[in-house]
Design a protein around this motif. Sequence first.
Motif, PDB file in Angstrom:
ATOM      1  N   TYR A 114       4.011   6.282 -14.186  1.00  0.00           N
ATOM      2  CA  TYR A 114       3.448   5.142 -13.783  1.00  0.00           C
ATOM      3  C   TYR A 114       4.034   4.419 -12.570  1.00  0.00           C
ATOM      4  O   TYR A 114       4.209   3.704 -11.605  1.00  0.00           O
ATOM      5  N   ALA A 115       4.904   4.197 -13.020  1.00  0.00           N
ATOM      6  CA  ALA A 115       6.188   2.738 -13.077  1.00  0.00           C
ATOM      7  C   ALA A 115       6.319   3.176 -11.721  1.00  0.00           C
ATOM      8  O   ALA A 115       6.961   2.651 -10.540  1.00  0.00           O
ATOM      9  N   THR A 116       7.700   4.908 -11.838  1.00  0.00           N
ATOM     10  CA  THR A 116       8.155   5.000 -10.806  1.00  0.00           C
ATOM     11  C   THR A 116       7.496   6.076  -9.326  1.00  0.00           C
ATOM     12  O   THR A 116       7.506   5.083  -8.632  1.00  0.00           O
ATOM     13  N   LEU A 117       5.244   6.349  -9.306  1.00  0.00           N
ATOM     14  CA  LEU A 117       5.112   6.124  -8.425  1.00  0.00           C
ATOM     15  C   LEU A 117       5.053   4.768  -8.316  1.00  0.00           C
ATOM     16  O   LEU A 117       4.813   4.905  -6.918  1.00  0.00           O
ATOM     17  N   MET A 118       4.410   3.746  -8.731  1.00  0.00           N
ATOM     18  CA  MET A 118       3.668   2.345  -7.870  1.00  0.00           C
ATOM     19  C   MET A 118       5.452   2.167  -7.308  1.00  0.00           C
ATOM     20  O   MET A 118       5.174   1.547  -6.061  1.00  0.00           O
ATOM     21  N   ILE A 119       6.536   1.954  -7.792  1.00  0.00           N
ATOM     22  CA  ILE A 119       7.581   1.037  -7.608  1.00  0.00           C
ATOM     23  C   ILE A 119       8.150   2.364  -6.127  1.00  0.00           C
ATOM     24  O   ILE A 119       8.616   1.567  -5.385  1.00  0.00           O
ATOM     25  N   GLY A 120       8.437   3.776  -6.633  1.00  0.00           N
ATOM     26  CA  GLY A 120       9.376   4.389  -5.356  1.00  0.00           C
ATOM     27  C   GLY A 120       8.505   5.116  -4.012  1.00  0.00           C
ATOM     28  O   GLY A 120       9.059   4.463  -2.595  1.00  0.00           O
ATOM     29  N   VAL A 121       6.852   4.855  -4.110  1.00  0.00           N
ATOM     30  CA  VAL A 121       6.150   4.553  -2.913  1.00  0.00           C
ATOM     31  C   VAL A 121       6.653   3.743  -2.106  1.00  0.00           C
ATOM     32  O   VAL A 121       5.912   3.120  -0.828  1.00  0.00           O
ATOM     33  N   HIS A 122       7.164   2.005  -2.295  1.00  0.00           N
ATOM     34  CA  HIS A 122       7.147   0.866  -2.026  1.00  0.00           C
ATOM     35  C   HIS A 122       8.125   1.063  -1.773  1.00  0.00           C
ATOM     36  O   HIS A 122       8.742   0.096  -0.861  1.00  0.00           O
ATOM     37  N   LEU A 123       9.649   1.566  -2.407  1.00  0.00           N
ATOM     38  CA  LEU A 123      11.148   1.484  -1.486  1.00  0.00           C
ATOM     39  C   LEU A 123      10.936   1.669   0.231  1.00  0.00           C
ATOM     40  O   LEU A 123       9.945   3.128   0.385  1.00  0.00           O
ATOM     41  N   THR A 185       8.262  -5.897  -7.815  1.00  0.00           N
ATOM     42  CA  THR A 185       7.849  -5.157  -6.661  1.00  0.00           C
ATOM     43  C   THR A 185       7.261  -5.505  -5.455  1.00  0.00           C
ATOM     44  O   THR A 185       7.573  -5.658  -4.704  1.00  0.00           O
ATOM     45  N   GLY A 186       5.897  -6.783  -5.752  1.00  0.00           N
ATOM     46  CA  GLY A 186       5.241  -6.456  -5.380  1.00  0.00           C
ATOM     47  C   GLY A 186       5.986  -7.932  -4.802  1.00  0.00           C
ATOM     48  O   GLY A 186       6.420  -8.698  -3.003  1.00  0.00           O
ATOM     49  N   PHE A 187       6.410  -9.556  -5.418  1.00  0.00           N
ATOM     50  CA  PHE A 187       7.432 -10.239  -4.811  1.00  0.00           C
ATOM     51  C   PHE A 187       8.697 -10.449  -3.879  1.00  0.00           C
ATOM     52  O   PHE A 187       8.838 -10.390  -2.979  1.00  0.00           O
ATOM     53  N   PHE A 188       9.230  -9.042  -4.045  1.00  0.00           N
ATOM     54  CA  PHE A 188       9.543  -8.523  -3.427  1.00  0.00           C
ATOM     55  C   PHE A 188      10.188  -8.276  -1.701  1.00  0.00           C
ATOM     56  O   PHE A 188      10.570  -8.735  -1.051  1.00  0.00           O
ATOM     57  N   ILE A 189       8.789  -7.357  -1.782  1.00  0.00           N
ATOM     58  CA  ILE A 189       7.934  -7.260  -0.885  1.00  0.00           C
ATOM     59  C   ILE A 189       7.605  -8.461   0.095  1.00  0.00           C
ATOM     60  O   ILE A 189       8.086  -8.769   1.028  1.00  0.00           O
ATOM     61  N   TYR A 190       6.989  -9.868  -0.774  1.00  0.00           N
ATOM     62  CA  TYR A 190       6.502 -10.673  -0.268  1.00  0.00           C
ATOM     63  C   TYR A 190       8.002 -11.574   0.003  1.00  0.00           C
ATOM     64  O   TYR A 190       7.728 -12.731   1.542  1.00  0.00           O
ATOM     65  N   VAL A 191       8.805 -12.109  -0.692  1.00  0.00           N
ATOM     66  CA  VAL A 191      10.033 -12.795  -0.049  1.00  0.00           C
ATOM     67  C   VAL A 191      11.221 -11.612   1.391  1.00  0.00           C
ATOM     68  O   VAL A 191      12.000 -12.900   1.215  1.00  0.00           O
ATOM     69  N   SER A 192      10.701 -10.857   0.937  1.00  0.00           N
ATOM     70  CA  SER A 192      11.947  -9.932   2.447  1.00  0.00           C
ATOM     71  C   SER A 192      11.241 -10.616   4.077  1.00  0.00           C
ATOM     72  O   SER A 192      10.354 -11.473   4.162  1.00  0.00           O
ATOM     73  N   ARG A 193      13.009 -11.044   4.133  1.00  0.00           N
ATOM     74  CA  ARG A 193      11.763 -12.320   5.759  1.00  0.00           C
ATOM     75  C   ARG A 193      12.658 -11.342   6.354  1.00  0.00           C
ATOM     76  O   ARG A 193      12.464 -12.162   8.328  1.00  0.00           O
ATOM     77  N   SER A 194      12.799  -9.510   6.682  1.00  0.00           N
ATOM     78  CA  SER A 194      12.966  -9.066   7.715  1.00  0.00           C
ATOM     79  C   SER A 194      11.854  -7.770   7.898  1.00  0.00           C
ATOM     80  O   SER A 194      11.610  -7.658   6.091  1.00  0.00           O
ATOM     81  N   SER A 195      11.608  -6.692   8.165  1.00  0.00           N
ATOM     82  CA  SER A 195      10.943  -5.593   7.900  1.00  0.00           C
ATOM     83  C   SER A 195      11.689  -4.333   7.370  1.00  0.00           C
ATOM     84  O   SER A 195      12.932  -4.592   6.977  1.00  0.00           O
ATOM     85  N   LEU A 196      10.633  -4.288   6.154  1.00  0.00           N
ATOM     86  CA  LEU A 196      11.032  -3.693   5.064  1.00  0.00           C
ATOM     87  C   LEU A 196      11.022  -1.947   5.718  1.00  0.00           C
ATOM     88  O   LEU A 196      11.337  -1.331   5.537  1.00  0.00           O
ATOM     89  N   TYR A 197      10.563  -1.908   6.299  1.00  0.00           N
ATOM     90  CA  TYR A 197      10.072  -0.197   6.760  1.00  0.00           C
ATOM     91  C   TYR A 197       9.931  -0.034   8.398  1.00  0.00           C
ATOM     92  O   TYR A 197       9.000   0.103   8.948  1.00  0.00           O
ATOM     93  N   ASN A 198      11.501  -0.282   9.369  1.00  0.00           N
ATOM     94  CA  ASN A 198      11.246  -0.456  10.518  1.00  0.00           C
ATOM     95  C   ASN A 198      10.823  -0.598  11.283  1.00  0.00           C
ATOM     96  O   ASN A 198      10.407  -0.234  12.013  1.00  0.00           O
TER      97      ASN A 198
END
Length: 256
Positions: A114-123, A185-198
């Motif tokens: 569960y944790a691997t799926l939840m984290i992995g698909v958002h890397l 996971t949600g926190f680090f996506i939120y605080v990112s100052r640039s696009s994580l996904y090109n």
Amino acid sequence: MEMHSHELSVWASWQLAPEITFALVLLVFLYLRNKSVTSKERLSFLSGIATIFLVVVTPIGARAMDYFSLHMIQHITLMMISGPLLVIGTPVSLVPTNRLFKVFTHPILSWFLYATLMIGVHLPGPHNFIMENPWVHTYLEVPLYIVLPYLFYFNLLDRKHKGRRVSQAIAVISLFLMMVPETLTGFFIYVSRSSLYNDMYTLDDQRRGGSLMWSGSMIIDAIWMSLAVYHWIKSEERRSAEVDAEIAAEKRATGV
């Protein structure tokens, strides 16, 4: 990578999603044939099915690959709401005997899957690959969003399923520990100052999705943890009553 198309109005987008829809209809048909289910179980199960339809065939599912926030709503709903509701709606009479099912519902293995799926698909790497290959999202990601949460929650939220492999206390701890990777996971996506996904999404949309996961997972997890704590308290009360009954029986037998 180009930003996904936003030409069509979000709310004008719907899809049949036969690969999911037909399977769910068949599942509901088989479930309703079971006359042993209680009204509460039926309500919970059908509510879980309804939430799946809600984020698959509606604009949320149809545009999940165009908007990160919609993708996250779909993710959160399937993994943190649909799965638990389906577990609670599972008939008490169910006694799993399939060896593969027992393996994948193992408390430790199901937690890590569960944790691997939840984290992995958002890397960034895996997420970009999924978005570039829609068939992965349709035939692999979404089905896994449905199946793996069910396997994870199966030993944690049930009340009477036979063959339970974790105590109520461990269930509460497991749910609490899962909150950590979900919120981080949600926190680090939120605080990112640039696009994580090109630059696939706007930065505002990316942050919106991160905030939804960050705050949404905390709220939803708190609800399931409360339910697990409630079951824990009730199980301790039943155990205490059984012990008191045994002591009373011994006293009557010895004439004390």
